[in-house]
Scaffold this motif. Structure first.
Motif, PDB file in Angstrom:
ATOM      1  N   ASN A 247      -6.566   4.204  -4.693  1.00  0.00           N
ATOM      2  CA  ASN A 247      -5.592   3.343  -4.031  1.00  0.00           C
ATOM      3  C   ASN A 247      -5.798   3.553  -2.365  1.00  0.00           C
ATOM      4  O   ASN A 247      -4.942   2.759  -1.580  1.00  0.00           O
ATOM      5  CB  ASN A 247      -4.183   3.759  -4.235  1.00  0.00           C
ATOM      6  CG  ASN A 247      -3.622   5.553  -4.063  1.00  0.00           C
ATOM      7  OD1 ASN A 247      -4.819   6.100  -3.946  1.00  0.00           O
ATOM      8  ND2 ASN A 247      -2.702   5.510  -3.007  1.00  0.00           N
ATOM      9  N   THR A 248      -6.772   3.909  -1.936  1.00  0.00           N
ATOM     10  CA  THR A 248      -7.137   4.013  -0.583  1.00  0.00           C
ATOM     11  C   THR A 248      -8.553   3.392  -0.294  1.00  0.00           C
ATOM     12  O   THR A 248      -8.791   2.352  -1.072  1.00  0.00           O
ATOM     13  CB  THR A 248      -6.864   5.563   0.109  1.00  0.00           C
ATOM     14  OG1 THR A 248      -7.861   6.295  -0.403  1.00  0.00           O
ATOM     15  CG2 THR A 248      -5.659   5.947  -0.048  1.00  0.00           C
TER      16      THR A 248
ATOM     17  N   TRP B  80      -8.845  -0.061  -1.917  1.00  0.00           N
ATOM     18  CA  TRP B  80      -7.479  -1.157  -1.576  1.00  0.00           C
ATOM     19  C   TRP B  80      -8.130  -2.333  -1.196  1.00  0.00           C
ATOM     20  O   TRP B  80      -7.371  -3.389  -1.586  1.00  0.00           O
ATOM     21  CB  TRP B  80      -6.857  -0.278  -0.544  1.00  0.00           C
ATOM     22  CG  TRP B  80      -5.639  -1.194  -0.261  1.00  0.00           C
ATOM     23  CD1 TRP B  80      -5.490  -1.923   1.103  1.00  0.00           C
ATOM     24  CD2 TRP B  80      -4.296  -1.259  -0.844  1.00  0.00           C
ATOM     25  NE1 TRP B  80      -4.269  -2.469   1.058  1.00  0.00           N
ATOM     26  CE2 TRP B  80      -3.707  -2.131  -0.160  1.00  0.00           C
ATOM     27  CE3 TRP B  80      -4.051  -0.808  -2.345  1.00  0.00           C
ATOM     28  CZ2 TRP B  80      -2.311  -2.571  -0.835  1.00  0.00           C
ATOM     29  CZ3 TRP B  80      -3.042  -1.312  -2.584  1.00  0.00           C
ATOM     30  CH2 TRP B  80      -1.837  -2.019  -1.889  1.00  0.00           C
TER      31      TRP B  80
ATOM     32  N   LYS C 167       0.801  -1.191  -0.028  1.00  0.00           N
ATOM     33  CA  LYS C 167       0.165  -0.076   0.068  1.00  0.00           C
ATOM     34  C   LYS C 167       0.895   1.267  -0.057  1.00  0.00           C
ATOM     35  O   LYS C 167       0.668   1.999  -0.678  1.00  0.00           O
ATOM     36  CB  LYS C 167      -1.020  -0.154   1.115  1.00  0.00           C
ATOM     37  CG  LYS C 167      -1.955   1.061   1.304  1.00  0.00           C
ATOM     38  CD  LYS C 167      -2.923   0.797   2.309  1.00  0.00           C
ATOM     39  CE  LYS C 167      -4.009   1.994   2.172  1.00  0.00           C
ATOM     40  NZ  LYS C 167      -5.065   1.603   3.235  1.00  0.00           N
TER      41      LYS C 167
ATOM     42  N   ARG D 184      -1.561   8.422   3.740  1.00  0.00           N
ATOM     43  CA  ARG D 184      -2.436   7.594   4.426  1.00  0.00           C
ATOM     44  C   ARG D 184      -3.182   8.217   5.242  1.00  0.00           C
ATOM     45  O   ARG D 184      -3.354   9.412   5.581  1.00  0.00           O
ATOM     46  CB  ARG D 184      -1.502   6.585   5.394  1.00  0.00           C
ATOM     47  CG  ARG D 184      -0.693   5.470   4.737  1.00  0.00           C
ATOM     48  CD  ARG D 184       0.157   5.018   5.868  1.00  0.00           C
ATOM     49  NE  ARG D 184       0.927   4.005   5.300  1.00  0.00           N
ATOM     50  CZ  ARG D 184       0.852   2.692   4.922  1.00  0.00           C
ATOM     51  NH1 ARG D 184      -0.426   2.083   5.056  1.00  0.00           N
ATOM     52  NH2 ARG D 184       1.536   1.841   4.288  1.00  0.00           N
TER      53      ARG D 184
ATOM     54  N   ARG E 255      -5.816  -4.383  -3.793  1.00  0.00           N
ATOM     55  CA  ARG E 255      -4.498  -5.244  -3.238  1.00  0.00           C
ATOM     56  C   ARG E 255      -4.565  -6.724  -4.007  1.00  0.00           C
ATOM     57  O   ARG E 255      -3.642  -7.369  -4.362  1.00  0.00           O
ATOM     58  CB  ARG E 255      -4.837  -5.553  -1.682  1.00  0.00           C
ATOM     59  CG  ARG E 255      -3.798  -6.329  -1.225  1.00  0.00           C
ATOM     60  CD  ARG E 255      -4.337  -6.476   0.320  1.00  0.00           C
ATOM     61  NE  ARG E 255      -5.667  -6.982   0.687  1.00  0.00           N
ATOM     62  CZ  ARG E 255      -5.968  -8.169   0.478  1.00  0.00           C
ATOM     63  NH1 ARG E 255      -5.424  -9.183   0.185  1.00  0.00           N
ATOM     64  NH2 ARG E 255      -7.542  -8.524   0.752  1.00  0.00           N
TER      65      ARG E 255
END
Length: 264
Positions: free
Chosen positions: A171-172, A192, A75, A140, A201
């Motif tokens: 991507n989060t 994610w 991540k 993050r 993922r």
């Protein structure tokens, strides 16, 4: 009870089993995973940031089993593709190709009924033509909220004579409202960890297409590779040892190339 601080600032109990499972998932055996977690447990304190635990686990894992360390903090590696979103768009297009999608183009200019759109990725799969809207974050704790979901659907309305659906990719995480809206409008989405089978993922792990930012290389070298379109480890392998030697004259290029091939 030892608590850890998430990127959002929320505190939650340290979960030994969760960390062990993460280490095993990326390739460490049970014994190695337990040893690493035992070392970490002796050196943590109440309120320790999860990023600190990640750094410690990654360092220990790299010493014991370097290939697994690349998959461990995937991540964060994806977040290092920034600060612009362009490498992430190229990266996701590569992931789609690896999964059998036909990628028509990246950052395409397309005329809608009302306005002109720059579409991040255009793909075909079976009989459907879909455009992908990438929402990239390089920190993050940030969630993708309702707004990108709304404008993705609005864009589809203007382009629905050319596309069968739209696909929002981040991507989060997505907020609950964003996910609810996307489901209501029957739009595709990837965050994610969601949805199962189509999470970012899982898409990465299943095709083993890891970004070059997973590698423990100087920041300047990573930046140069990204600027030249070398986004994945497979891209780097395809450039060959000569490219690696020019990029990093002081390394054993052939040895590094062999290590990279074992990873991918």
């Amino acid at each position: 009870m030892i608590r850890v601080k998430k990127a959002s600032g929320r505190l939650e109990p340290f979960n030994r089993e969760k960390l062990i499972n993460t280490l095993v998932r990326v390739g460490a055996d049970e014994e190695t995973a337990n040893e690493i977690v035992s070392v970490i447990e002796r050196r943590i304190w109440d309120g320790i940031p999860t990023s600190e635990i990640l750094d410690r686990a990654l360092t220990l894992l790299h010493k014991r089993y370097p290939p697994a360390s690349i998959r461990y903090d995937l991540k964060r590696a994806v977040m290092l593709l920034g600060p612009s979103g362009y490498p992430f768009e190229d990266y996701f297009a590569s992931i789609l190709r690896a999964h059998g999608y036909i990628v028509e183009g990246v950052r395409m200019i397309i005329e809608g009924r009302c306005v002109t759109h720059e579409v991040d990725v255009v793909v075909r799969y079976k009989s459907e033509r879909v455009f992908v809207e990438c929402k990239y974050h390089n920190r993050r704790g940030i969630k993708t909220d309702l707004k990108p979901a709304l404008y993705t659907y609005a864009r589809l309305l203007d382009l629905n004579d050319q596309f069968d659906n739209a696909w929002l990719v981040t991507n989060t995480s997505l907020t609950t409202e964003a996910e609810k809206y996307l489901n209501c409008r029957n739009l595709l989405y990837t965050s994610w960890n969601h949805p199962e089978g189509l999470s970012l993922r899982e898409l990465i792990d299943s095709c083993r297409l890891y970004p070059v930012t997973s590698l423990n290389l100087p920041h300047s070298v990573i930046e140069e590779m990204l600027a030249e379109g070398v986004v994945t480890i497979k891209d780097l392998i395809n450039r060959g040892s000569k490219y690696l030697s020019l990029l990093m004259p002081n390394i054993d290029a052939k040895s590094l190339l062999n290590d990279l091939k074992r990873i991918s």
